[in-house]
Every structure is written in C-alpha cells, then in structure tokens.
Scaffold this active site. Structure first.
Site, mmCIF file in Angstrom:
data_model
loop_
_atom_site.group_PDB
_atom_site.id
_atom_site.type_symbol
_atom_site.label_atom_id
_atom_site.label_comp_id
_atom_site.label_asym_id
_atom_site.label_seq_id
_atom_site.Cartn_x
_atom_site.Cartn_y
_atom_site.Cartn_z
ATOM 1 N N CYS A 1 -39.664 68.010 -0.960
ATOM 2 C CA CYS A 1 -38.658 67.028 -1.377
ATOM 3 C C CYS A 1 -38.033 67.408 -2.729
ATOM 4 C CB CYS A 1 -39.274 65.629 -1.402
ATOM 5 S SG CYS A 1 -38.093 64.284 -1.613
ATOM 6 N N GLU B 1 -46.185 65.490 5.137
ATOM 7 C CA GLU B 1 -47.363 64.627 5.107
ATOM 8 C C GLU B 1 -47.132 63.310 5.829
ATOM 9 O OE1 GLU B 1 -44.831 62.565 2.389
ATOM 10 O OE2 GLU B 1 -45.167 64.701 2.722
ATOM 11 N N HIS C 1 -40.734 65.424 4.605
ATOM 12 C CA HIS C 1 -42.089 65.049 4.195
ATOM 13 C C HIS C 1 -43.094 65.438 5.279
ATOM 14 C CE1 HIS C 1 -41.372 62.453 0.554
ATOM 15 N NE2 HIS C 1 -40.143 62.698 0.983
#
Length: 381
Positions: free
Chosen positions: A272, A358, A356
């Site tokens: 990011c 995750e 992202h």
C-alpha cells in the site's frame, strides 16, 4: 429517540439521515468501499485516517462488534456512512453494537441515506471533501450551511503527510500470530522464528504483522521517521514497509530512508503506502486517483503468470507506471482501471504490492507474497 444527522459534500450535495455513534461534527475525504463484510476491520484500518467511509452494502452492523476483529488500537476513519443499521446484531462473537462502538470512541456516523446516489456522485466526480453533523449540531436553520462550510474547509489529502501522525511513537516487538476459530490468535513467540524483520509503521494493520509472525518472523516495529542507520543497527534479515494513510510524496523522511536501505541488499517488501514509497525511493512518481480503490473484490493480474486474483484494496494514491525507471519492473496491474498494482526492483531484492495481501477483510489470493518475502530472506542467508 432518533437523532438527526447531515452529510454535506464540497460540490453542494446534502444528505439528511439518522445519527449513529457520537454527536458533533467531523470532516474528511468521503470515499466508498464495496466490501460486503468486515466493517470493523475497515473502520480500524489506519489507512482510512481523515476519510469518511461510505459502505455500499446496505446492511451494516448486523454482526455487531467484538474485541478481536480490529486492525489497530482505535477507529481510524473520520466517520461512517451507511444505508441501514439493523435493529439487531446476530453473531455468537458479538460484544457490542456498532452504534455503541462508534459512540464509545467519539466517532460520528450517519444512516438512512441513499448510499447509491452518494456512490454515483463519488464515482462520477471523484472523492469529495465532506462533513457530517450529528445530534444537536445537525439542528437549526443554519445546519446545512454549517455542514457545507465544514466540507469546503477540509483541505483534502493531496499533500497531507499522515504516516508520521498515525505511526507508533517508539519501537516495539510483535509476536501475535494468525487467528483460528475457537482458539483465537496464536502466540508465534512460542515457535521458532528464524528471521528478524524490521517493520516500518506508517499505519500498519495488525493482520500484516500476524501473517509475518506466523511465517517465522521475529518482528520489531519502528516509527515512520526512523533513520536507515537505526534500522540497520537492529541487524534485520528483512525490512517491511507498511500500509498507511495520506499522500506518499510529502513523506521525505521515509523516501530517504528507503533509498539508503535499498543500497544495503537487505530484502524489502512494501504494501500500500509502502509500495508507493518504494516506487518514489526508486525514482518513480505517484498520482492522486479520482476515487481510489476501496473494497474486497478487485481483480488484479499477475503480469508474470497471467493469473487473476481477487484482492482487498484501500488506497487513494498510486505509483505512476509511466514514470518507472529501468530499475523497476511492473509485476501486477488492476483489471478495473489498469493502474499499477505491483513492482519489483531489477537490481535489488525489493518488491511491493499496492493492494492488501493480508486481507482483513477480503480474500487472501495474494497471501503468497508473504512467502516470497520469506524466500528472499532465506536466499540471502
């Protein structure tokens, strides 16, 4: 009793609804997020600092709030905009209602507005500066005028350095691993952790740290303005550049540190804002997007394999692919609008991803990027 609330945009659009959460006034950049679940993770993602989040899914709050599903220590979003707040929250993990959660952290929200109309405005005109007035602030003949004035007074995120604002104040160790139903979060500190990773906190999400810890990383999290020399003094096997809010270009301290760290040969992985900062430190430029990417259903193509992954996204700035120097190679691209989603250095062990991997919330199609980072540290050894 229902309390009034007003949402005003800088273009003059006004929405009247019901206040949820705290009373008062807030302002920020209004964006829309298309995720159907994960409102708690979205609210606590530091990347939403100074942003008012509109959720396009109509029923928000129906699974309540719990102490586990947070990505930081507090709500980061400046405000919340939803269509409907269900009267009941149904989940065996629920501990609190969404409205009470917002109020407990003095965060404003507005419900019962036409979020489809609002999303169309943001899609067609771009992200808008806006303001929410709730409770007594939304009453009176001049309430709409005050809301519009507050919306127009917000300076916008362009040129705003927020990474140093949301970052931790001092280094700390992290050992919490990933979550499992029935047992909660694992204690990765009890397992073998052969790799020492120094993670820059530009507004890091906890699940990023958990996924690294679960893969054998001993994590030292450092403030955003930590010089490269202090990071190298910790003798890291790898360096992680976290997500975060705001414009990457004013973060000159981070760009300078990353430029130095690239010369050490230590593997670097960015996500990011960290992705954008790696691009800037390598000689590329960044751009402010029209309305950004916010959601959990964004298709991204791996340019090396041709595979398409569904990803979680949250960013309003992007690295400009047209400005990539010879030392940077594009690795991933958005299939929504063709914007750059991944890069890697051709001369250094460094790579990054705009979305992202995750998740939290969202799919984990891109989670193997964490494994790539582990492999780079292993190869360097």
């Amino acid at each position: 009793m229902n309390k009034p609330a007003i949402l005003a945009l800088e273009d003059g659009s006004v929405f009247h609804g019901t206040a949820i959460g705290a009373d008062g006034q807030t302002s920020g950049e209004v964006v829309f997020n298309t995720a159907m679940t994960g409102y708690q993770e979205i609210l606590t993602d530091p990347s939403y600092t100074r942003q008012i989040v509109t959720l396009t899914y109509p029923h928000i709050g129906n699974t309540g709030i719990n102490a586990e599903d947070v990505e930081s220590g507090a709500i980061a979003a400046a405000g919340l905009v939803i269509r409907d707040l269900p009267l009941l929250a149904s989940s065996f993990r629920s501990e609190q209602s969404l409205s009470d959660y917002l109020a407990s952290q003095n965060v404003l929200g507005i419900a019962d507005i036409d979020t489809r109309r609002l999303t169309r405005i943001l899609r067609d005109k771009g992200a808008q500066n806006g303001a929410i007035l709730a409770g007594a602030e939304a009453e009176g003949e001049d309430a709409v005028a005050r809301a519009l004035d507050a919306a127009k007074a917000f300076p916008g995120l362009k040129g705003m350095d927020l990474a140093k604002v949301v970052s931790c104040q001092s280094p700390y160790e992290w050992s919490e691993g990933e979550w499992t139903l029935g047992t909660g979060y694992a204690d990765a500190g009890e397992s073998e952790r052969p790799y020492h990773v120094v993670a820059y906190d530009y507004g890091v999400k906890r699940n990023i740290l958990r996924m690294l810890a679960s893969r054998g990383c001993r994590l030292t999290v450092v403030p955003a303005q930590t010089p490269a020399s202090e990071v190298m003094a910790l003798n890291p096997d790898g360096i992680f550049l976290s997500n975060g809010p705001g414009d990457p270009e004013p973060c000159e301290y981070a760009i300078a540190a990353i430029s130095e760290l690239l010369e050490t040969g230590v593997p670097i992985f960015g996500i990011c804002l960290g992705h954008q900062l790696l691009a800037l430190a390598s000689g590329a430029s960044s751009v402010k997007m029209k309305f950004g990417h916010h959601g959990a259903n964004h298709p991204v193509q791996d340019l090396g394999t041709g595979h398409v992954m569904i990803t979680s996204q949250n960013h309003g700035f992007a690295a400009d692919e047209a400005t990539l120097p010879d030392t940077l190679r594009a690795t991933h691209r958005s299939l929504f609008d063709g914007t750059l989603q991944g890069i890697e250095r051709t001369d250094r062990p460094a790579f990054s991803f705009q979305g992202h991997p995750e998740a939290s919330p969202g799919p984990r199609d891109v989670a193997p990027l964490f494994d790539r980072f582990i492999s780079m540290m292993k190869e360097r050894r």
